[in-house]
Design a protein around this motif. Sequence first.
Motif, PDB file in Angstrom:
ATOM      1  N   UNK A   1      42.773  22.762 112.064  1.00 14.81           N
ATOM      2  CA  UNK A   1      41.350  22.521 112.279  1.00 14.81           C
ATOM      3  C   UNK A   1      40.846  21.601 111.188  1.00 14.81           C
ATOM      4  N   UNK A   2      39.723  20.963 111.423  1.00 15.90           N
ATOM      5  CA  UNK A   2      39.073  20.161 110.396  1.00 15.90           C
ATOM      6  C   UNK A   2      37.603  20.538 110.332  1.00 15.90           C
ATOM      7  N   UNK A   3      37.068  20.438 109.130  1.00 17.56           N
ATOM      8  CA  UNK A   3      35.635  20.557 108.936  1.00 17.56           C
ATOM      9  C   UNK A   3      35.171  19.246 108.342  1.00 17.56           C
ATOM     10  N   UNK A   4      34.365  18.520 109.072  1.00 16.49           N
ATOM     11  CA  UNK A   4      33.899  17.209 108.630  1.00 16.49           C
ATOM     12  C   UNK A   4      32.521  17.336 108.000  1.00 16.49           C
ATOM     13  N   UNK A   5      32.414  16.823 106.757  1.00 18.46           N
ATOM     14  CA  UNK A   5      31.159  16.876 106.020  1.00 18.46           C
ATOM     15  C   UNK A   5      30.631  15.488 105.717  1.00 18.46           C
ATOM     16  N   UNK A   6      29.332  15.377 105.701  1.00 17.26           N
ATOM     17  CA  UNK A   6      28.651  14.217 105.140  1.00 17.26           C
ATOM     18  C   UNK A   6      27.653  14.741 104.118  1.00 17.26           C
ATOM     19  N   UNK A   7      27.442  13.979 103.051  1.00 21.33           N
ATOM     20  CA  UNK A   7      26.508  14.437 102.042  1.00 21.33           C
ATOM     21  C   UNK A   7      26.040  13.319 101.135  1.00 21.33           C
ATOM     22  N   UNK A   8      25.194  13.679 100.184  1.00 19.23           N
ATOM     23  CA  UNK A   8      24.577  12.732  99.253  1.00 19.23           C
ATOM     24  C   UNK A   8      24.894  13.175  97.831  1.00 19.23           C
ATOM     25  N   UNK A   9      25.321  12.243  96.995  1.00 17.73           N
ATOM     26  CA  UNK A   9      25.590  12.567  95.585  1.00 17.73           C
ATOM     27  C   UNK A   9      24.279  12.867  94.864  1.00 17.73           C
ATOM     28  N   UNK A  10      24.259  13.981  94.160  1.00 16.87           N
ATOM     29  CA  UNK A  10      23.095  14.371  93.383  1.00 16.87           C
ATOM     30  C   UNK A  10      23.493  14.636  91.929  1.00 16.87           C
ATOM     31  N   UNK A  11      22.573  14.339  91.017  1.00 16.57           N
ATOM     32  CA  UNK A  11      22.755  14.621  89.582  1.00 16.57           C
ATOM     33  C   UNK A  11      24.030  14.002  89.018  1.00 16.57           C
ATOM     34  N   UNK A  12      24.382  12.810  89.495  1.00 12.44           N
ATOM     35  CA  UNK A  12      25.610  12.152  89.027  1.00 12.44           C
ATOM     36  C   UNK A  12      25.529  11.934  87.521  1.00 12.44           C
ATOM     37  N   UNK A  13      26.595  12.329  86.829  1.00 15.31           N
ATOM     38  CA  UNK A  13      26.651  12.192  85.383  1.00 15.31           C
ATOM     39  C   UNK A  13      26.112  13.376  84.623  1.00 15.31           C
ATOM     40  N   UNK A  14      25.679  14.416  85.340  1.00 12.41           N
ATOM     41  CA  UNK A  14      25.163  15.610  84.674  1.00 12.41           C
ATOM     42  C   UNK A  14      26.121  16.769  84.873  1.00 12.41           C
ATOM     43  N   UNK A  15      25.886  17.830  84.138  1.00 13.26           N
ATOM     44  CA  UNK A  15      26.733  19.018  84.248  1.00 13.26           C
ATOM     45  C   UNK A  15      26.543  19.718  85.586  1.00 13.26           C
ATOM     46  N   UNK A  16      25.484  19.387  86.304  1.00 11.95           N
ATOM     47  CA  UNK A  16      25.198  20.035  87.579  1.00 11.95           C
ATOM     48  C   UNK A  16      25.424  19.095  88.755  1.00 11.95           C
ATOM     49  N   UNK A  17      26.291  18.111  88.585  1.00 11.76           N
ATOM     50  CA  UNK A  17      26.558  17.164  89.674  1.00 11.76           C
ATOM     51  C   UNK A  17      27.118  17.883  90.896  1.00 11.76           C
ATOM     52  N   UNK A  18      26.642  17.476  92.060  1.00  8.44           N
ATOM     53  CA  UNK A  18      27.129  18.080  93.303  1.00  8.44           C
ATOM     54  C   UNK A  18      26.851  17.134  94.459  1.00  8.44           C
ATOM     55  N   UNK A  19      27.361  17.485  95.632  1.00 10.18           N
ATOM     56  CA  UNK A  19      27.064  16.754  96.856  1.00 10.18           C
ATOM     57  C   UNK A  19      26.152  17.624  97.702  1.00 10.18           C
ATOM     58  N   UNK A  20      24.992  17.085  98.044  1.00 11.79           N
ATOM     59  CA  UNK A  20      24.079  17.795  98.932  1.00 11.79           C
ATOM     60  C   UNK A  20      24.517  17.544 100.367  1.00 11.79           C
TER      61      UNK A  20
END
Length: 276
Positions: free
Chosen positions: A124-143
């Motif tokens: 199976x596959x789970x396909x995600x799309x997202x937006x980079x948030x807080x790039x360069x910080x300790x809390x960086x994540x993909x929304x």
Amino acid sequence: MLLNGCFAKKSIEKISRPGTTDVTSSSREAKWSTGVLSSGIDIKISSDFNPLFDVADNDGSGHNLFIQMMKQWNSSTNLYTFFQADGDTTTNKNYTNISSYYDSEMGIYKSTNWFSNVSNQALAVTQFYGIRRNVGSATEYIELTHADIILNYRDYTFSMDSSSNSNYDLPSVLLHELGHFIGLSHQSDFLVSSVMQPYLSIFDVNRSITSADISSTRTNYNASLLTASNALSALNTGVRTSPVDPKEGEIVRGIIELRDNGKCHHYENGVLSDIH
């Protein structure tokens, strides 16, 4: 991000790779915004699965096994609702191009075609799309902004019968993929009991999340030490430790695939980022 298995086609096979940790080091966390989770993700079930549902498998509230798997993740924290879990159905979308699933609807689908750019050795596959948030910080994540779960019915067979020794347990596969859907990566310690372990055999039935899964969910959503009053503001905040990165706000789509030589190839926005 597109998440699929890195495995050889043997009796024990990996389900899928977590794009949240394996695509690049800058994509270590992925999660939905609090706005989405205030009412739950509206994920629909392909009507092609309807013949598989047996009323004898329903829980006390009349929920089928797919809804029960969603409720497992909803129960992992009382601060957020991950899935609306209302059982809404949609027409199956048997696309030949996996990118076509990036549309106005999120769902769980069957594929009898499979895809030329995805390994036929993926359950199976789970396909995600997202937006980079807080790039360069300790809390960086993909929304996360969109996701779909697609099961490989061309190359594999699945069953709702937990005693089957000839088919993969569909609720177990789905429970695992729903974990990726909400942004969880694989459990890297094979000694830890978790539905997010990267292996599943036709003899395995894992239909309940574990304490490790609950801990991973709460950690990913900053919920383990929060109260309901401050949880909504904590998810999308962070202290930047560097100037605004050019990748801030970038749209992310990742693909992880297994080649014939047995190595996993990881792609981010079309660029090869890792081989292992």
